[in-house]
Design an enzyme around this catalytic site. Structure first.
Site, mmCIF file in Angstrom:
data_model
loop_
_atom_site.group_PDB
_atom_site.id
_atom_site.type_symbol
_atom_site.label_atom_id
_atom_site.label_comp_id
_atom_site.label_asym_id
_atom_site.label_seq_id
_atom_site.Cartn_x
_atom_site.Cartn_y
_atom_site.Cartn_z
ATOM 1 N N THR A 1 -5.638 0.018 6.272
ATOM 2 C CA THR A 1 -4.404 0.263 7.032
ATOM 3 C C THR A 1 -4.614 1.514 7.873
ATOM 4 O O THR A 1 -5.519 2.307 7.621
ATOM 5 C CB THR A 1 -3.167 0.472 6.131
ATOM 6 O OG1 THR A 1 -3.274 1.729 5.461
ATOM 7 C CG2 THR A 1 -3.003 -0.670 5.136
ATOM 8 N N SER B 1 -7.165 8.240 2.021
ATOM 9 C CA SER B 1 -6.993 7.418 3.213
ATOM 10 C C SER B 1 -5.526 7.043 3.429
ATOM 11 O O SER B 1 -4.676 7.227 2.552
ATOM 12 C CB SER B 1 -7.867 6.165 3.133
ATOM 13 O OG SER B 1 -7.443 5.347 2.077
ATOM 14 N N HIS B 2 -5.245 6.492 4.599
ATOM 15 C CA HIS B 2 -3.878 6.181 5.003
ATOM 16 C C HIS B 2 -3.118 5.355 3.971
ATOM 17 O O HIS B 2 -2.004 5.706 3.581
ATOM 18 C CB HIS B 2 -3.888 5.451 6.355
ATOM 19 C CG HIS B 2 -2.527 5.035 6.797
ATOM 20 N ND1 HIS B 2 -2.032 3.775 6.522
ATOM 21 C CD2 HIS B 2 -1.548 5.703 7.450
ATOM 22 C CE1 HIS B 2 -0.795 3.703 7.008
ATOM 23 N NE2 HIS B 2 -0.492 4.850 7.582
ATOM 24 N N ALA B 3 -3.689 4.257 3.514
ATOM 25 C CA ALA B 3 -2.965 3.368 2.596
ATOM 26 C C ALA B 3 -2.551 4.098 1.322
ATOM 27 O O ALA B 3 -1.424 3.933 0.846
ATOM 28 C CB ALA B 3 -3.821 2.149 2.247
#
Length: 123
Positions: A44, A67-69
């Site tokens: 994502t 990370s983003h997710a």
């Protein structure tokens, strides 16, 4: 019953939930994710953030706890499993899974009793 983990990844956001899989591989598929489904994606990025309002958990092929997710899942308080590598190829739409974001594991949910009616036999 849980049995052996279907997928092993990295814990991204803690918690355990059960729900149906929804594969979303590309931005053009965003509208496929319904409220109460598990978002299963290759990765994502910020454009995917609105999906986290509908998802009950997130399983991604790549990524780390930074990370983003993982970050957005923690913000929304939903479990996330990162770096499953084969999540999008192993899981199928509608399949019931248990996402354990604390352990970084995904299990297939096996119903104890199948409540569906059998075939109708003409009398």
């Amino acid at each position: 019953s849980t049995g052996d983990a279907l997928l092993q990844g990295i814990p991204g956001s803690p918690g355990v939930v059960e729900g149906p899989v929804r594969l979303v591989r590309h931005r053009s598929e965003f509208d496929r994710l319904l409220a109460g489904e598990v978002l299963v994606a290759p990765y994502t990025n910020p454009s995917w953030t609105p999906l986290f309002q509908r998802a009950i958990a997130v399983v991604v092929d790549s990524g780390s706890p930074a990370s983003h997710a993982a970050i957005v899942a923690r913000e929304y308080g939903i479990p996330a499993v990162m770096s499953t590598v084969t999540g999008t190829s192993t899981l199928h739409d509608g399949e019931l899974i248990r996402v354990d974001g604390s352990q970084g594991r995904v299990f297939r949910v096996v119903a104890e009793a199948d409540g569906r009616a059998g075939p109708i036999v003409p009398g």
